[in-house]
Design an enzyme around this catalytic site. Structure first.
Site, PDB file in Angstrom:
ATOM      1  N   ASP A   1       0.786  -1.247   0.000  1.00 19.78           N
ATOM      2  CA  ASP A   1       0.000   0.000   0.000  1.00 19.78           C
ATOM      3  C   ASP A   1       0.815   1.294   0.000  1.00 19.78           C
ATOM      4  OD1 ASP A   1      -1.898  -1.960   0.224  1.00 19.78           O
ATOM      5  OD2 ASP A   1      -2.792  -1.237   2.080  1.00 19.78           O
TER       6      ASP A   1
ATOM      7  N   GLU B   1      -4.654  -0.855  -1.365  1.00 18.98           N
ATOM      8  CA  GLU B   1      -5.978  -0.927  -0.732  1.00 18.98           C
ATOM      9  C   GLU B   1      -6.915  -0.008  -1.507  1.00 18.98           C
ATOM     10  OE1 GLU B   1      -6.135   0.086   3.458  1.00 18.98           O
ATOM     11  OE2 GLU B   1      -8.329   0.126   3.454  1.00 18.98           O
TER      12      GLU B   1
ATOM     13  N   LYS C   1      -6.659  -4.936  -3.156  1.00 19.80           N
ATOM     14  CA  LYS C   1      -7.306  -5.589  -2.014  1.00 19.80           C
ATOM     15  C   LYS C   1      -8.364  -4.676  -1.407  1.00 19.80           C
ATOM     16  CE  LYS C   1      -3.537  -4.264   1.148  1.00 19.80           C
ATOM     17  NZ  LYS C   1      -4.227  -3.535   2.192  1.00 19.80           N
TER      18      LYS C   1
ATOM     19  N   VAL D   1       3.123   0.416   4.295  1.00 21.80           N
ATOM     20  CA  VAL D   1       2.399   1.198   5.298  1.00 21.80           C
ATOM     21  C   VAL D   1       0.976   0.673   5.466  1.00 21.80           C
ATOM     22  CG1 VAL D   1       3.756   3.260   4.868  1.00 21.80           C
ATOM     23  CG2 VAL D   1       1.669   2.917   3.544  1.00 21.80           C
ATOM     24  N   THR D   2       0.398   0.931   6.651  1.00 25.23           N
ATOM     25  CA  THR D   2       1.084   1.382   7.834  1.00 25.23           C
ATOM     26  C   THR D   2       1.465   0.166   8.667  1.00 25.23           C
ATOM     27  OG1 THR D   2      -0.986   1.653   9.102  1.00 25.23           O
ATOM     28  CG2 THR D   2      -0.169   3.575   7.920  1.00 25.23           C
TER      29      THR D   2
ATOM     30  N   CYS E   1      -2.117  -2.257   7.832  1.00 27.18           N
ATOM     31  CA  CYS E   1      -2.071  -3.227   6.715  1.00 27.18           C
ATOM     32  C   CYS E   1      -0.850  -4.134   6.756  1.00 27.18           C
ATOM     33  CB  CYS E   1      -2.197  -2.491   5.391  1.00 27.18           C
ATOM     34  SG  CYS E   1      -3.855  -1.811   5.187  1.00 27.18           S
TER      35      CYS E   1
ATOM     36  N   GLN F   1       7.649 -13.151  21.644  1.00 28.36           N
ATOM     37  CA  GLN F   1       7.332 -14.563  21.904  1.00 28.36           C
ATOM     38  C   GLN F   1       8.019 -15.495  20.902  1.00 28.36           C
ATOM     39  OE1 GLN F   1       3.172 -15.303  23.226  1.00 28.36           O
ATOM     40  NE2 GLN F   1       2.778 -13.250  22.442  1.00 28.36           N
TER      41      GLN F   1
HETATM   42  N1  TIU Z   1      -2.721   0.421   4.223  1.00 22.97           N
HETATM   43  C1  TIU Z   1      -3.185   0.706   5.428  1.00 22.97           C
HETATM   44  O1  TIU Z   1      -2.485   0.571   6.429  1.00 22.97           O
HETATM   45  N2  TIU Z   1      -4.476   1.218   5.513  1.00 22.97           N
HETATM   46  C2  TIU Z   1      -4.915   2.047   6.498  1.00 22.97           C
HETATM   47  O2  TIU Z   1      -6.069   2.438   6.520  1.00 22.97           O
HETATM   48  N3  TIU Z   1      -3.979   2.440   7.430  1.00 22.97           N
HETATM   49  C3  TIU Z   1      -4.147   3.328   8.429  1.00 22.97           C
HETATM   50  O3  TIU Z   1      -3.226   3.451   9.251  1.00 22.97           O
HETATM   51  N4  TIU Z   1      -5.240   4.032   8.499  1.00 22.97           N
END
Ligand code: TIU
Length: 234
Positions: free
Chosen positions: A26, A74, A131, A159-160, A164, A204
């Protein structure tokens, strides 16, 4: 067999690069640039920029080696039919998914904001997984692609970190894929969540995967490239 040793946490690992893929999650304008989904959610998008240069270095060396590179995005269909109402109705109506913004409709496939940032733009032969959710395995053909190519290890960037990236790593772990998350190639709008997201993966005994810095890996892959151990594409 081209192998690299990685000083990861919680333990060092040996990876056969023929069975590994680079998964970049993403790195879209919607998350990294002003006027997109990330900003619509109230975030400071400049916090994600630090991951771009490390991702570029990792992408460059993976390409040189002929490693499989997969990008994800996304986003939703223009008619929003693949977006759960819960996700659509979140937040200020002016900034919701599908609303018009400076980079086109927010988080909608085909809009400028949905695309990947120019620095990390996919090559024609690199699969891009669109996705609808946070996890890259949910309602996609990612698992099929990986199994068809005999991939068992994923170098994960993007990210993030806590959203994701974490969701995808957990999904991958349940499917038997070993994940090595490259810490400096990931970022969050919240530095504390970035650290916590990485800590949860490697805790862990590596409950979901491993965490490693990218520069030593980039160097090790470059050595393999120079030796001419390029992967034979399937
Ligand atoms: N790609 C992803 O992490 N989608 C999000 O919505 N991340 C947020 O941190 N909002």
């Amino acid at each position: 067999m081209p192998r690299v040793k990685i000083e990861a946490e919680p333990a060092s690992l040996i990876v056969d690069t023929d069975n590994a893929a680079l998964l970049i999650i993403d790195m879209q304008r919607d998350f990294l640039e002003a006027g997109g989904f990330g900003e619509a959610l109230g975030n400071d998008v400049t916090r994600l920029r630090g991951a771009v240069a490390p991702c570029q270095a990792m992408l460059g060396t993976a390409r040189e080696l002929g490693m499989l590179v997969i990008h994800t995005r996304e986003g939703h269909r223009p008619d929003l039919s693949d977006a759960p109402p819960l996700k659509l109705h979140r937040g200020d109506p002016r900034n919701r998914i599908g609303a018009p913004g400076p980079m086109g409709r927010i988080l909608i496939r085909g809009e400028p904001g949905h695309d990947i940032v120019p620095e990390l733009y996919p090559l024609r032969d690199e699969p891009v997984i669109d996705k609808p959710g946070k996890g890259a395995f949910y309602q996609t053909d990612l698992e099929l692609m990986l199994r068809n190519r005999g991939i068992d290890t994923l170098f994960v960037c993007g990210v993030t970190t806590e959203v994701c990236v974490n969701t995808t790593v957990r999904e991958a772990n349940d499917r038997g894929f070993r994940c090595i998350v490259l810490a400096d190639c990931c970022a969050s709008y919240f530095p504390k969540f970035h650290e916590a997201g990485l800590a949860m993966i490697k805790a862990q005994g590596g409950i979901f995967g491993s965490v490693a810095p990218s520069p030593p890996l980039v160097d090790a892959l470059a050595v393999l490239s120079r030796r001419g151990t390029k992967r034979v594409a399937i």
